[in-house]
Design an enzyme around this catalytic site. Sequence first.
Site, PDB file in Angstrom:
ATOM      1  N   CYS A 151       0.839  -1.193   0.000  1.00  0.00           N
ATOM      2  CA  CYS A 151       0.000   0.000   0.000  1.00  0.00           C
ATOM      3  C   CYS A 151       0.881   1.252   0.000  1.00  0.00           C
ATOM      4  O   CYS A 151       1.833   1.366   0.769  1.00  0.00           O
ATOM      5  CB  CYS A 151      -0.882  -0.011   1.248  1.00  0.00           C
ATOM      6  SG  CYS A 151      -1.757   1.542   1.535  1.00  0.00           S
TER       7      CYS A 151
ATOM      8  N   CYS B  38       0.308   3.087   3.620  1.00  0.00           N
ATOM      9  CA  CYS B  38       0.718   2.538   4.903  1.00  0.00           C
ATOM     10  C   CYS B  38       1.724   1.403   4.770  1.00  0.00           C
ATOM     11  O   CYS B  38       2.154   0.835   5.770  1.00  0.00           O
ATOM     12  CB  CYS B  38      -0.496   2.065   5.703  1.00  0.00           C
ATOM     13  SG  CYS B  38      -1.197   0.519   5.088  1.00  0.00           S
TER      14      CYS B  38
ATOM     15  N   CYS C 185      -5.962   0.858   6.970  1.00  0.00           N
ATOM     16  CA  CYS C 185      -4.893   1.735   6.510  1.00  0.00           C
ATOM     17  C   CYS C 185      -4.630   2.842   7.546  1.00  0.00           C
ATOM     18  O   CYS C 185      -3.486   3.107   7.911  1.00  0.00           O
ATOM     19  CB  CYS C 185      -5.280   2.341   5.168  1.00  0.00           C
ATOM     20  SG  CYS C 185      -3.890   2.957   4.214  1.00  0.00           S
TER      21      CYS C 185
END
Lengths: 258, 299, 235
Positions: free
Chosen positions: B248, B251, B279
């Site tokens: 991601c 994060c 997240c």
Amino acid sequence: MNDTPLLKVSAVSKFYGQRIGCKEVSFDLWPGEVLAIVGESGSGKTTLLNCISTRLMPTAGSVEYTMRDGTVRDLYHMSEAERRFLMRTDWGFVHQNPADGLRMTVSAGANVGERLMAVGDRHYGNIRATASDWLSRVEIGVDRIDDAPRAFSGGMRQRLQIARNLVTGPRLVFMDEPTGGLDVSVQARLLDLVRGLVNDLGLSAIIVTHDLAVARLLSHRMMVMKDGYVIEQGLTDRVLDDPREPYTQLLVSSILQV
Amino acid sequence: MSPEVPSDSGLAAYNFAYLDEQTKRMIRRAILKAIAIPGYQVPFASREMPMPYGWGTGGVQVTASIIGPDDILKVIDQGADDTTNAVSIRAFFQKVANVAVTTHTGDATIIQTRHRIPEQTLSEGQVLVYQVPIPEPLRFLEPRETETRKMHALEEYGLMHVKLYEDIAYNGRISKTYAYPVKVAGRYVMDPSPTPKFDNPKMHMSEALQLFGAGREKRIYAIPPHTEVVSLDFEDHPFEIQRFDKPCAMCGAENVYLDEVILDDKGGRMFVCSDTDHCEDRREQGHVGELLAIQEAAE
Amino acid sequence: MATPLIVSEVFKSFIMHLRDGIELPVVNDVNFSVASGECVVLGGPSGIGKSSILKMLYGNYAVDAGQILVAHQDRIVDIASADPRTVLDVRRRTLGYVSQFLRTVPRVSALDVVAEPLVARGVSALEARDTAASLLSQLNLPKELWGLPPATFSGGEQQRVNIARGFITDHTILLLDEPTASLDARNRRVVVEMIAEKKRKGVALLGIFHDEEVREAVANRIVDVSQFSPRKAAA
């Protein structure tokens, strides 16, 4: 000779209200035997076929079937689960209209493979190989394996329907006017194919047809139906060469000579 | 039992959680039956809800039937708590049930979802309510309802594999990525609603109760806690979940389901957690993804 | 000597339902038998019922009364009353028939047409084709025709395919309906020799031969069918 009939039909009758569908039909079908049921439209031949194949429940009568393990079962007293299992493994049903017997929206390969998957085959590669083999046996190019039957001609669809039915090695195949609606030349090819497959596989078959030439070519025995009754039966060439009943004589004399 | 709603509570003049008590009892009976027969589609008398079909009326009716004043509700749509559908349904239950709401997966007792299962593993006592558009996994191959019911009853599921066969034949692999059929407790084949197949393994042996409601199609089905859920496949084409090349961008989480976000008109894009709560949690804990790191460096 | 075929008190007539049910008597009180290793020829003018007798023996025509007893495996079967399944089994194993005309099947090659009766008896396709090939070459059918379906062959060529098909098996009784009708002298002699060979092997043969020369060459006895003619009886 094998001493148990594959199918024992006893006094099967079907009424639609007051009207007779078929009345008190009895016969035995032996392993490897092809029986033709002939008669004009409305004579009750399709009703009889549907009753024997349990697609329709008769008003009276019984049909006994010798299972693969040798036990004899009354078809009308089997559970629906058992009957449906029989239908997709040990039996085949070839419809006059291929659209009734095929899944028109899935590919030819999946149409043939469906029965294998239904009995638990879970190996894609094997299923596809078997499907290819069957397509070539019914003279459909293996390059058409991923085409949907919508893209096929009538004759091809009918051949695909046959492959789809035979892939599980059934012992009994029902056919309802398998050549109806096909051109004469396409008919000849299909008949030849069916004849070869029936011989090679030692299939038993019950074929409903109004075409005496189809009966002559494919069947060992035939039954002539009129108004729901079987009026004459016997060896196919006996019935056609020496018809005894007035109606059978009329049928035989109505064949167009080319 | 109908909790009396005091006239000065500020609630709208509806029964608690909108549905009348008879309807809730009817739906609860359907839910109990569904739990007793895992994966089996129980018909129920779906009600008209004050929102259109397709907006989660099935899930809303299930939630309305099981929610109590002490429950804490979380609603997600495509993994996010802040999309229209999620916001509307959350507001709906605040209005008609006056319940506490949360975006934290761990705090919620009931989570109503559309298209995702939260990344955080659910635990005992939690209920996950799915909104289901089309509950019948056999539908697109067999149009007759009488026939599909018979097929379920007789466990005739060969057709399900026909669909997967077609996928492999046309695409070289099972390309179905969502609503991927599963077999529940070794018996019923079930459509897990349009969740990505990435989430299928989360259903297996989950500690939480999973309820599925289809409002338009009038069906409820369930996976009780600790139930085996197996995705269908072929021996030579086993079930696989999606893999993502990058973590991601916000994060840095790996092994989570990511959404693609377009950043500009020049082809710039990023992949971020579809589960917004997950997240945010990670970022609060100090995890930093690639893009966030660049932004922070720029500041 | 064994007598595998006995015809006893057989009556046959046709009832023409489409023509006001008039009855056409064919034969009355037919009695004769055929022993192993002999060739019996049915004699008499055309239309007297010779072919009809062969068809009754083979089960193509039903019989009004009487018995047609055939030694089949180790029992005696009455063709006149046997069920279709038994008749088919007798045809497959015991009773062969060479008709006047070949019933052609679309798309099946001459070689396979000939080999088919052997394959039906469980012989491997390869072996059956070998035997078929030697018979076809014996009958002087040009090799380039073997792979083609016989539908487009000349009368004589079809006739030879038909003979090869009829002679390929080891049936113990063979019915021959004018097998030499459209053959030239050379091929007629081949067929005469093939019949002699069958006799040596103990096959019981019953035939119709209009060609006097062939008849003389193959017949052990001639059964005059006019003695069974109902017209004669009426006179």
